[in-house]
Design a protein around this motif. Structure first.
Motif, PDB file in Angstrom:
ATOM      1  N   PRO B  51      -4.339   1.421   3.082  1.00  0.00           N
ATOM      2  CA  PRO B  51      -4.390   2.123   2.279  1.00  0.00           C
ATOM      3  C   PRO B  51      -4.310   3.735   2.482  1.00  0.00           C
ATOM      4  CG  PRO B  51      -6.555   1.426   2.323  1.00  0.00           C
ATOM      5  CD  PRO B  51      -5.534   0.652   3.476  1.00  0.00           C
ATOM      6  N   THR B  52      -3.771   4.650   1.708  1.00  0.00           N
ATOM      7  CA  THR B  52      -3.887   6.067   1.949  1.00  0.00           C
ATOM      8  C   THR B  52      -5.214   6.508   1.875  1.00  0.00           C
ATOM      9  OG1 THR B  52      -3.316   6.666  -0.239  1.00  0.00           O
ATOM     10  CG2 THR B  52      -1.535   6.702   1.213  1.00  0.00           C
ATOM     11  N   TYR B  53      -5.896   6.124   0.762  1.00  0.00           N
ATOM     12  CA  TYR B  53      -7.187   6.493   0.452  1.00  0.00           C
ATOM     13  C   TYR B  53      -7.837   5.170   0.083  1.00  0.00           C
ATOM     14  CZ  TYR B  53      -6.474  11.564   0.799  1.00  0.00           C
ATOM     15  OH  TYR B  53      -6.444  12.936   1.361  1.00  0.00           O
ATOM     16  N   SER B  54      -9.181   5.175   0.403  1.00  0.00           N
ATOM     17  CA  SER B  54      -9.929   3.807   0.265  1.00  0.00           C
ATOM     18  C   SER B  54      -9.839   3.256  -1.098  1.00  0.00           C
ATOM     19  CB  SER B  54     -11.352   3.923   0.537  1.00  0.00           C
ATOM     20  OG  SER B  54     -11.689   4.314   1.874  1.00  0.00           O
ATOM     21  N   GLY B  55      -9.924   4.301  -2.179  1.00  0.00           N
ATOM     22  CA  GLY B  55      -9.976   3.833  -3.523  1.00  0.00           C
ATOM     23  C   GLY B  55      -8.635   3.934  -4.079  1.00  0.00           C
ATOM     24  N   PRO B  57      -5.809   3.168  -6.150  1.00  0.00           N
ATOM     25  CA  PRO B  57      -5.580   2.082  -7.213  1.00  0.00           C
ATOM     26  C   PRO B  57      -4.052   1.598  -7.126  1.00  0.00           C
ATOM     27  CG  PRO B  57      -5.608   4.139  -8.326  1.00  0.00           C
ATOM     28  CD  PRO B  57      -5.825   4.463  -6.990  1.00  0.00           C
ATOM     29  N   ASP B  60      -3.085  -2.355  -4.792  1.00  0.00           N
ATOM     30  CA  ASP B  60      -2.851  -3.804  -5.439  1.00  0.00           C
ATOM     31  C   ASP B  60      -1.477  -3.830  -5.835  1.00  0.00           C
ATOM     32  OD1 ASP B  60      -5.469  -4.386  -4.748  1.00  0.00           O
ATOM     33  OD2 ASP B  60      -6.311  -3.779  -6.811  1.00  0.00           O
ATOM     34  N   LEU B  83      -7.418  -1.806   7.624  1.00  0.00           N
ATOM     35  CA  LEU B  83      -8.054  -0.412   7.499  1.00  0.00           C
ATOM     36  C   LEU B  83      -7.774   0.443   8.499  1.00  0.00           C
ATOM     37  CD1 LEU B  83     -11.498  -1.100   5.601  1.00  0.00           C
ATOM     38  CD2 LEU B  83      -9.228  -0.203   4.849  1.00  0.00           C
ATOM     39  N   SER B  84      -7.416  -0.582   9.888  1.00  0.00           N
ATOM     40  CA  SER B  84      -7.460   0.090  11.044  1.00  0.00           C
ATOM     41  C   SER B  84      -5.865  -0.007  11.562  1.00  0.00           C
ATOM     42  CB  SER B  84      -8.242  -0.629  12.061  1.00  0.00           C
ATOM     43  OG  SER B  84      -8.142   0.022  13.425  1.00  0.00           O
ATOM     44  N   ALA B  86      -6.578   3.974  10.631  1.00  0.00           N
ATOM     45  CA  ALA B  86      -6.539   4.620   9.244  1.00  0.00           C
ATOM     46  C   ALA B  86      -5.401   5.520   9.006  1.00  0.00           C
ATOM     47  CB  ALA B  86      -7.940   5.423   9.185  1.00  0.00           C
ATOM     48  N   TRP B  87      -4.869   5.432   7.831  1.00  0.00           N
ATOM     49  CA  TRP B  87      -3.639   6.239   7.554  1.00  0.00           C
ATOM     50  C   TRP B  87      -3.696   7.585   7.487  1.00  0.00           C
ATOM     51  CZ3 TRP B  87      -2.325   9.634   3.800  1.00  0.00           C
ATOM     52  CH2 TRP B  87      -1.055  10.147   3.375  1.00  0.00           C
ATOM     53  N   THR B  88      -2.746   8.020   8.336  1.00  0.00           N
ATOM     54  CA  THR B  88      -2.513   9.628   8.382  1.00  0.00           C
ATOM     55  C   THR B  88      -1.412  10.211   7.797  1.00  0.00           C
ATOM     56  OG1 THR B  88      -2.008  11.107  10.260  1.00  0.00           O
ATOM     57  CG2 THR B  88      -2.390   9.167  10.676  1.00  0.00           C
TER      58      THR B  88
END
Ligand SMILES: [Zn+2]
Lengths: 251, 166
Positions: B51-55, B57, B60, B83-84, B86-88
């Motif tokens: 994901p770009t950011y954890s939340g 939406p 999915d 998650l690893s 982490a996106w940059t």
């Protein structure tokens, strides 16, 4: 360390994000300006995203057939281990910002340590979340300075919020039995080690904002043991309503 | 320090056809959320996305869209969210940045300039509408977690800036 210890530890970290996210999302459509409204709901979304990562992992660890939703929505009040700070109400914008800043600084310091966890899942969640929390902290810190150094009224209100919420800061550094066991195993963080740096950082910013650091030495606690303030029941009744009314519903 | 995405050549065009549901001109490959895609035996495909950011939406939906696209080509996809690392924003391709700009979103600048821009210190972010650098930060948060809001003092339009995340 048992799986149970680790699951409880994960719950206690994630519950802070979940409950603060819920508090912030109450502001959706009610923020003082469009920009702050969007900012606070964006922060809520980050916190929910982080919560999902933690709960997905906790569900995986569990022997029971659980999902992230079961953990988020189907526990009883006593099973939520969030600190009292995050459940405090959205009294006014000053309270919202102070609550956020008090939490963000702690959250940042915690994740910085959790990045070094011996547990690779917690490490990864911490690394991902840290980038987001650095941004939250910048937002709440900027606003705290702006309110403190703003008008007479904003100054007065933000000072009141600081004084009122200060009593909830000490609990951030308490450790329950699970926390201790998981920290000793190198998986979790010894919160008490974050305390000095925390108070240094927030005191500096409070002074920079031309505000006063409270000299209160009496602190409230209980959340980490599942004993919450009267606000918690209301939060849960709203948050859990859909799952209780329509069990297993999905979007 | 960051890993290159590892995508099997045959799968690349299919994955490139899937776009970010919130920024339809931007392919998920150019956004950098596809970290790997392998062909396994019996037409099975394993795709890892981050994901770009954890939340975010959109994740999915992106997962579902990848499955649909691969199934249409006869593959049996499995999509895993990782998650690893982490996106940059470093993982966003030049093509992706151009697509953003053409769409009216200012693409991320380098980390130092980004910090200056988001603290309102310097006028650096270029208006995607008229190209002026006479722009001003309106809000550190924008319509989605990955964006901040700016306004252009010359053409007087507001625009989104895709924040730098490293
Ligand atoms: Zn312009």
């Amino acid at each position: 360390m048992t799986n149970e210890n680790l699951i409880h530890y994960i719950h206690s970290i994630a519950d802070n994000s979940l409950i603060l996210g819920q508090r912030l999302s109450e502001l959706c459509g009610h923020g003082p300006t469009l920009e702050t409204d969007i900012a606070m709901t964006n922060i809520a979304l980050d916190l929910f995203g982080q919560t999902r990562s933690y709960f997905q992992y906790a569900a995986e660890l569990s022997n029971e057939d659980l999902t992230e939703d079961d953990i988020a929505f189907l526990r009883k009040e006593r099973d939520y281990k969030n600190v009292l700070l995050v459940e405090q109400p959205n009294t006014d914008f000053a309270y919202i910002i102070v609550r956020q800043y008090f939490f963000d600084v702690y959250h940042y310091l915690l994740l910085k340590q959790l990045e070094n966890s011996k547990n690779v899942n917690l490490q990864n969640i911490a690394k991902k979340s840290l980038k987001e929390v650095a941004y939250h902290r910048r937002f709440s810190g900027d606003w705290l300075k702006r309110l403190g150094d703003g008008t007479e009224e904003s100054h007065e209100r933000v000072q009141k919020a600081i004084n009122d919420l200060w009593v909830y800061t000490d609990e951030l550094f308490h450790m329950n039995e699970d926390d201790k066991i998981v920290a000793n195993a190198g998986f979790g963080v010894d919160n008490s080690s974050l305390k000095d740096e925390y108070y240094q950082i927030i005191s500096d910013l409070i002074k920079q904002a031309t505000l006063e650091v409270p000299e209160i030495q009496y602190f409230q606690k209980g959340g980490k043991k599942g004993i919450h303030t009267e606000h918690m029941g209301y939060i849960l009744s709203e948050m859990q309503y859909m799952q209780l009314a329509y069990p297993n519903m999905k979007w | 320090m960051t890993q290159e995405a590892d995508i099997a050549t045959e799968l690349l065009p299919i994955l490139k056809s899937v776009s970010d549901p919130e920024i339809p001109v931007l392919s998920i490959v150019d956004l950098g959320v596809v970290r790997s895609a392998y062909l396994l035996e019996n037409n099975k495909v394993k795709v890892e996305i981050t994901p770009t950011y954890s939340g975010c939406p959109a994740m999915d939906v992106i997962g579902d869209d990848i499955k649909t696209a691969l199934k249409e080509h006869g593959y049996e996809p499995e999509v895993k969210l990782i998650l690893s690392e982490a996106w940059t924003t470093d993982w966003m391709t030049e093509e992706g940045k151009k697509a953003l700009k053409d769409y009216g979103i200012a693409p991320p600048v380098d980390p130092t300039s980004d910090k200056d821009a988001l603290l309102g210190n310097k006028k650096i972010i270029e208006c995607p509408q008229c190209g002026s650098k006479n722009t001003q930060l309106v809000s550190q948060f924008g319509s989605t977690a990955c964006k901040a809001m700016f306004k252009c003092e010359d053409c007087e339009e507001t625009f989104d800036y895709f924040k730098c995340l490293i």
